[in-house]
Design an enzyme around this catalytic site. Structure first.
Site, PDB file in Angstrom:
ATOM      1  N   CYS A   1       0.825  -1.205   0.000  1.00 36.56           N
ATOM      2  CA  CYS A   1       0.000   0.000   0.000  1.00 36.56           C
ATOM      3  C   CYS A   1       0.866   1.264   0.000  1.00 36.56           C
ATOM      4  CB  CYS A   1      -0.851   0.036   1.252  1.00 36.56           C
ATOM      5  SG  CYS A   1      -1.789  -1.458   1.523  1.00 36.56           S
TER       6      CYS A   1
ATOM      7  N   LYS B   1      13.800 -13.727 -11.673  1.00 34.61           N
ATOM      8  CA  LYS B   1      13.435 -12.614 -12.573  1.00 34.61           C
ATOM      9  C   LYS B   1      12.430 -13.088 -13.608  1.00 34.61           C
ATOM     10  CE  LYS B   1      14.390  -9.864 -10.877  1.00 34.61           C
ATOM     11  NZ  LYS B   1      15.117  -9.856  -9.659  1.00 34.61           N
TER      12      LYS B   1
ATOM     13  N   HIS C   1      20.064 -35.108  -9.994  1.00 34.51           N
ATOM     14  CA  HIS C   1      19.376 -35.682  -8.831  1.00 34.51           C
ATOM     15  C   HIS C   1      17.875 -35.441  -8.895  1.00 34.51           C
ATOM     16  CE1 HIS C   1      23.157 -36.727  -6.955  1.00 34.51           C
ATOM     17  NE2 HIS C   1      23.608 -35.516  -7.281  1.00 34.51           N
TER      18      HIS C   1
ATOM     19  N   GLU D   1       8.893 -13.894 -11.986  1.00 34.20           N
ATOM     20  CA  GLU D   1       8.101 -12.807 -11.409  1.00 34.20           C
ATOM     21  C   GLU D   1       7.549 -11.832 -12.447  1.00 34.20           C
ATOM     22  OE1 GLU D   1       9.932 -10.037  -8.631  1.00 34.20           O
ATOM     23  OE2 GLU D   1      11.863 -10.252  -9.624  1.00 34.20           O
TER      24      GLU D   1
ATOM     25  N   TRP E   1      -3.118  -2.540  -1.387  1.00 29.54           N
ATOM     26  CA  TRP E   1      -2.732  -3.902  -1.788  1.00 29.54           C
ATOM     27  C   TRP E   1      -3.414  -4.810  -0.785  1.00 29.54           C
ATOM     28  CZ3 TRP E   1       0.347  -7.975   0.212  1.00 29.54           C
ATOM     29  CH2 TRP E   1       0.815  -8.894  -0.732  1.00 29.54           C
TER      30      TRP E   1
ATOM     31  N   GLU F   1      18.750 -16.196  -9.209  1.00 26.57           N
ATOM     32  CA  GLU F   1      18.253 -14.853  -9.478  1.00 26.57           C
ATOM     33  C   GLU F   1      17.646 -14.771 -10.887  1.00 26.57           C
ATOM     34  OE1 GLU F   1      17.447 -12.442  -7.869  1.00 26.57           O
ATOM     35  OE2 GLU F   1      17.477 -10.702  -9.174  1.00 26.57           O
TER      36      GLU F   1
ATOM     37  N   ASN G   1      -1.441   1.940   6.033  1.00 29.56           N
ATOM     38  CA  ASN G   1      -0.574   0.858   5.554  1.00 29.56           C
ATOM     39  C   ASN G   1      -0.268  -0.027   6.743  1.00 29.56           C
ATOM     40  OD1 ASN G   1      -0.428   2.164   3.149  1.00 29.56           O
ATOM     41  ND2 ASN G   1       1.763   2.608   3.238  1.00 29.56           N
ATOM     42  N   GLY G   2      -0.204  -1.324   6.540  1.00 29.10           N
ATOM     43  CA  GLY G   2       0.137  -2.225   7.646  1.00 29.10           C
ATOM     44  C   GLY G   2      -1.069  -3.053   8.041  1.00 29.10           C
TER      45      GLY G   2
ATOM     46  N   LYS H   1       6.448  -3.928  -4.370  1.00 27.42           N
ATOM     47  CA  LYS H   1       7.861  -3.554  -4.357  1.00 27.42           C
ATOM     48  C   LYS H   1       8.451  -3.694  -2.966  1.00 27.42           C
ATOM     49  CE  LYS H   1      11.717  -2.005  -5.937  1.00 27.42           C
ATOM     50  NZ  LYS H   1      12.528  -2.993  -6.644  1.00 27.42           N
TER      51      LYS H   1
ATOM     52  N   ARG I   1       4.866   0.322  -6.215  1.00 28.54           N
ATOM     53  CA  ARG I   1       4.852  -0.542  -5.029  1.00 28.54           C
ATOM     54  C   ARG I   1       3.881  -1.705  -5.185  1.00 28.54           C
ATOM     55  NH1 ARG I   1       6.546   2.664  -0.255  1.00 28.54           N
ATOM     56  NH2 ARG I   1       5.156   1.481   1.069  1.00 28.54           N
TER      57      ARG I   1
HETATM   58  O1  M6R Z   1      13.492  -4.502  -0.347  1.00 31.44           O
HETATM   59  P1  M6R Z   1      14.085  -5.851  -0.184  1.00 31.44           P
HETATM   60  O2  M6R Z   1      15.391  -5.995  -0.864  1.00 31.44           O
HETATM   61  O3  M6R Z   1      14.164  -6.296   1.255  1.00 31.44           O
HETATM   62  O4  M6R Z   1      13.054  -6.830  -0.895  1.00 31.44           O
HETATM   63  C1  M6R Z   1      13.204  -8.211  -0.852  1.00 31.44           C
HETATM   64  C2  M6R Z   1      12.321  -8.893  -1.875  1.00 31.44           C
HETATM   65  O5  M6R Z   1      10.976  -8.613  -1.609  1.00 31.44           O
HETATM   66  C3  M6R Z   1      12.653  -8.459  -3.301  1.00 31.44           C
HETATM   67  O6  M6R Z   1      13.989  -8.675  -3.610  1.00 31.44           O
HETATM   68  C4  M6R Z   1      11.760  -9.236  -4.301  1.00 31.44           C
HETATM   69  O7  M6R Z   1      12.102 -10.583  -4.281  1.00 31.44           O
HETATM   70  C5  M6R Z   1      11.907  -8.648  -5.709  1.00 31.44           C
HETATM   71  N1  M6R Z   1      10.627  -8.558  -6.329  1.00 31.44           N
HETATM   72  C6  M6R Z   1      12.752  -9.462  -6.593  1.00 31.44           C
HETATM   73  O8  M6R Z   1      12.878  -8.903  -7.854  1.00 31.44           O
END
Ligand code: M6R
Length: 612
Positions: free
Chosen positions: A2, A489, A508, A492, A74, A485, A100-101, A607, A27
């Site tokens: 949010c 990417k 395995h 997501e 959100w 990673e 938020n929260g 985000k 976000r």
């Molecule tokens: O702000 P942060 O680095 O703590 O966030 C951690 C993850 O939420 C963040 O890296 C998330 O996995 C990304 N969407 C990856 O691209």
């Protein structure tokens, strides 16, 4: 997650608030809303969908009020719809709240309010909070500010809040606990927002509220107190980026812009830390705890998502260069596992946003057990940065795309500098190796620029896999975290199911998945694992898998068997993660664009993950 924006001052509030909400779109959110005090009345507009839908709703309504609050939601409690969208008004119309929260004890509070005759329109915890404030205000006949503080004192959980009260329509209230909230200070005007991005257009003077602080703003000034009325002087931070840092700068998407920013962001992370003349590393943010770091026996790294992958690279770095035992933990697991931590341990929290709820909770736990906590964060003044004993900002600049790219390379270069410096101070690295490494480190921005020049070719390779349903990423040693990673990417932003594996693990289990439809992205540069990964590639080809290999420039051996190769420049194997990740970022980006996905705001993702 949010987002909150609020304004009080002399200008028409709604365009500032809606514009600010647009800046917070990165976000992730599902609905948006705004409340403005107009002619003594509070006018609320909210809807499921995009901020542009909200803008269309508000435009033409002739709302000229100069005080207001807005929100992008959100969903956590209740589905995304118009009713659950914020702002929420209390039953008798006295208070309007954006939040938020999560208020964890909202069910108990709701039941108590229902017994007093309160009825609820939405399924949200926020509406419960709005009614709790109102109920206290009306029953106890106290000021709105005192009612807010009393309500927050009995609310369990996290909040960033913007509140207006119809009985004091010349005031804007804000509060925070666990969920960040910044106040922008202008000339006779104030802005509130869940991060700096909506504010920097108007002022570079920010105050980050601390937990349990409440700010009350009028056009004449601001007061900050805690829930027990203790006053605080506002501590003003100057933010060093303007709107150019948060615009697309001619790129189609923030993600692409941020991928292209990496030569600069990497240089910015190193700036002033590798001394130009001598090539020595100086990390002023950790100097104070250097004696402890030099003697440490164990480092625990906690992080989530991409930052966790950077932490895995850190494990290889600290072990190789400083001979320190390292454990890398998902913050979400670590915090609930009753981990064994002692005051001798050093815990490094890695987080782009500095607000990730699980990482924050993990460092609080480690702190309670006496460990020394170091932070590697990008967002200046963020909660994690403030709660650690020492640390380094990555200075990568604002990262807006939900998929983390430049944050990763900056985190890795920060860890690399730390590991090399510790290796030197612990007497593991001799002068020659130390100098070679720092010289090589300074070349990394240039090496990334070289990879970026190959973007057209990478786009063509990506085209061949735009319809894939699955993908496997393989790497060994330093390139194993990069494989993880790369897979993250792809999944997501393009919604293709992808798995990252240490290449040797393939036999395995995952090898059963290989057929002529399975793309396998193999990280196969010239390092000590080259022959082994070559064998893994042959195993894939023997089963008719498609191989896309990321190889060192000039490689001919793998080119003979792979379906596609992407060449990258050679460098020290320990620095290769920063270079090798770039083609994988670009592949994900291009495939997502070709599939018509929303690259910067992928579905279901936020985000900054400020709830657990
Ligand atoms: O702000 P942060 O680095 O703590 O966030 C951690 C993850 O939420 C963040 O890296 C998330 O996995 C990304 N969407 C990856 O691209």
């Amino acid at each position: 997650m949010c987002g909150i924006v609020g304004y009080i001052g002399g200008r028409t509030a709604w365009p500032i608030i809606v514009g600010g909400l647009q800046r917070l779109e990165y976000r992730g959110y599902d609905s948006a809303g705004i409340a403005v005090v107009d002619d003594g009345q509070i006018r609320i507009n909210k809807c499921r969908g995009k901020v542009s839908d909200l803008r269309s709703l508000v435009r033409g309504q002739n709302i000229s009020g100069t005080i207001g609050i807005g929100h992008t939601r959100w969903a956590t409690h209740g589905e995304p719809n118009d009713i659950n969208a914020h702002p929420h008004m209390s039953m008798n119309g006295k208070f309007v709240v954006v939040h938020n929260g999560i208020i964890e004890n909202y069910r108990t509070i709701k039941a108590q309010l229902e017994q007093k005759g309160y009825a609820f329109r939405s399924q949200t915890d926020t509406e419960v909070l709005a009614n709790l404030i109102e109920n206290i205000y009306l029953e106890k006949q106290i000021s709105p500010e005192s009612a807010i503080k009393a309500a927050l004192s009995i609310s369990v959980g996290a909040y960033g809040l913007g509140i207006i009260c119809t009985d004091q329509p010349d005031r804007l209230f804000a509060a925070r606990k666990g969920s960040p909230l910044a106040v922008g200070i202008g000339q006779g005007e104030y802005f509130i927002a869940s991060d700096a991005t909506p504010i920097v257009e108007y002022t570079d003077q920010l105050v980050y509220l601390e937990d349990e602080q409440v700010a009350v703003m009028t056009t004449d000034g601001i007061s900050i107190t805690d829930l027990k009325d203790t006053p605080f002087d506002p501590i003003i931070t100057n933010v060093d980026f303007g709107t150019e840092g948060i615009d697309k700068g001619g790129f189609d998407h923030f993600m692409l812009k941020e991928i292209y920013e990496q030569p600069n962001s990497l240089a910015d992370t190193m700036r002033g830390r590798i001394i130009e003349q001598t090539g020595t590393i100086n990390l002023s943010g950790i100097n104070e705890i250097m004696p402890k770091l030099v003697g440490v026996n164990r480092i625990i790294i906690v992080a989530c998502g991409t930052s966790y992958h950077a932490g895995l690279v850190g494990e290889y770095l600290f072990e190789q260069f400083a001979r320190i035992n390292v454990e890398v933990e998902y913050a979400s697991e670590f915090r609930y596992r009753d981990p064994i931590i002692s005051p001798e341990d050093v815990v490094i929290a890695i987080s782009q946003s500095g607000e990730t709820a699980d990482t924050l909770a993990a460092i609080r736990l480690a702190k309670q057990k006496g460990a020394t906590i170091l932070g590697i964060c990008n967002v200046v003044g963020s909660s994690i940065a403030r709660e650690t004993h020492a640390g380094m900002y990555t200075h990568a600049g604002p990262e807006i795309g939900v998929a983390s790219t430049k944050a990763f390379t900056s985190q890795v270069v920060a860890l690399t500098m730390m590991a090399i410096l510790l290796g030197r101070k612990r007497g593991i690295l001799d002068d020659k190796t130390y100098n070679e490494l720092t010289t090589e480190l300074r070349r990394t921005p240039e090496l990334i620029s070289e990879v970026l020049k190959d973007n057209d070719h990478i786009r063509e390779v990506s085209r061949a896999y735009q319809l894939a349903q699955n993908a496997i990423y393989l790497g060994r040693g330093y390139l194993y975290p990069v494989a993880l990673e790369g897979a993250l990417k792809l999944k997501e932003i393009s919604y293709i199911h992808a798995e990252g594996y240490p290449a040797a693990e393939m036999k395995h289990g995952p090898i059963a998945l290989i057929d002529n439809c399975m793309p396998v992205f193999a990280l196969a540069t010239h390092d000590k694992h080259y022959d082994k990964i070559l064998s893994n590639i042959q195993e894939v080809k023997a089963r008719k898998g498609q191989v896309i290999a990321i190889v060192s420039r000039g490689d001919t051996e793998i080119a003979r068997i792979a379906d596609y190769v992407i060449e990258i420049p050679e460098c020290h194997e320990a620095l290769m993660p920063m270079i090798a990740v770039v083609p994988l970022q670009l592949i994900s980006y291009h495939i997502a664009v070709m599939r018509g996905c929303n690259v910067d705001q992928p579905r279901n993702l936020a985000k900054s993950v400020t709830v657990e």
